[in-house]
Design a protein around this motif. Structure first.
Motif, PDB file in Angstrom:
ATOM      1  N   UNK A   1       0.797  -1.215   0.000  1.00 32.78           N
ATOM      2  CA  UNK A   1       0.000   0.000   0.000  1.00 32.78           C
ATOM      3  C   UNK A   1       0.829   1.265   0.000  1.00 32.78           C
ATOM      4  N   UNK A   2       1.988   1.208   0.610  1.00 34.06           N
ATOM      5  CA  UNK A   2       2.841   2.387   0.699  1.00 34.06           C
ATOM      6  C   UNK A   2       3.454   2.763  -0.643  1.00 34.06           C
ATOM      7  N   UNK A   3       3.447   1.856  -1.612  1.00 32.63           N
ATOM      8  CA  UNK A   3       4.055   2.125  -2.926  1.00 32.63           C
ATOM      9  C   UNK A   3       3.088   2.776  -3.914  1.00 32.63           C
ATOM     10  N   UNK A   4       1.812   2.830  -3.612  1.00 33.15           N
ATOM     11  CA  UNK A   4       0.851   3.332  -4.597  1.00 33.15           C
ATOM     12  C   UNK A   4       0.860   4.855  -4.692  1.00 33.15           C
ATOM     13  N   UNK A   5       0.395   5.338  -5.818  1.00 34.12           N
ATOM     14  CA  UNK A   5       0.306   6.779  -6.051  1.00 34.12           C
ATOM     15  C   UNK A   5      -0.851   7.359  -5.246  1.00 34.12           C
ATOM     16  N   UNK A   6      -0.707   8.617  -4.866  1.00 35.41           N
ATOM     17  CA  UNK A   6      -1.718   9.301  -4.053  1.00 35.41           C
ATOM     18  C   UNK A   6      -3.090   9.277  -4.712  1.00 35.41           C
ATOM     19  N   UNK A   7      -3.143   9.433  -6.029  1.00 29.51           N
ATOM     20  CA  UNK A   7      -4.442   9.477  -6.722  1.00 29.51           C
ATOM     21  C   UNK A   7      -5.181   8.139  -6.668  1.00 29.51           C
ATOM     22  N   UNK A   8      -4.448   7.066  -6.363  1.00 28.35           N
ATOM     23  CA  UNK A   8      -5.051   5.728  -6.305  1.00 28.35           C
ATOM     24  C   UNK A   8      -5.363   5.272  -4.889  1.00 28.35           C
ATOM     25  N   UNK A   9      -5.118   6.128  -3.892  1.00 29.83           N
ATOM     26  CA  UNK A   9      -5.242   5.733  -2.489  1.00 29.83           C
ATOM     27  C   UNK A   9      -6.535   6.258  -1.872  1.00 29.83           C
ATOM     28  N   UNK A  10      -7.196   5.382  -1.114  1.00 30.06           N
ATOM     29  CA  UNK A  10      -8.416   5.727  -0.391  1.00 30.06           C
ATOM     30  C   UNK A  10      -8.293   5.166   1.023  1.00 30.06           C
ATOM     31  N   UNK A  11      -8.924   5.817   1.974  1.00 31.42           N
ATOM     32  CA  UNK A  11      -8.818   5.396   3.370  1.00 31.42           C
ATOM     33  C   UNK A  11     -10.186   5.074   3.940  1.00 31.42           C
ATOM     34  N   UNK A  12     -10.209   4.084   4.839  1.00 31.19           N
ATOM     35  CA  UNK A  12     -11.445   3.622   5.465  1.00 31.19           C
ATOM     36  C   UNK A  12     -11.321   3.675   6.980  1.00 31.19           C
TER      37      UNK A  12
END
Length: 88
Positions: free
Chosen positions: A46-57
């Motif tokens: 998860x730490x490697x993904x781009x900001x635009x692809x990240x969502x938080x729950x």
């Protein structure tokens, strides 16, 4: 749920806001939008993904209700159970 890009106007303010939400316990899981995968905040994948692809729950239930599946790296047992119930 909150997308990283909606947490602030630039990456620095996004990270600051997200750190605040994590410390408060508001955010407990992160997700990868294109793959609809969620996992622990500490997951190396998860730490490697781009900001635009990240969502938080806020919790797992929220991620599951949004149609996300468990990460095969940091949530191995949950992923195995998910795979058993969703295999074709």
């Amino acid at each position: 749920m909150i997308r990283q890009i909606d947490a602030g106007v630039d990456e620095a303010s996004q990270k600051k806001q997200l750190r605040k939400l994590i410390r408060q316990g508001t955010i407990q899981y992160a997700g990868y939008i294109p793959g609809k995968i969620y996992g622990r905040l500490s997951c190396s994948s998860g730490k490697r993904m781009k900001a635009k692809n990240r969502i938080f729950f806020s919790n797992e239930e929220e991620a599951i209700l949004a149609g996300y599946r468990p990460c095969g790296h940091c949530l191995k047992e949950r992923y195995k159970m998910w795979k058993l119930t969703h295999s074709k």
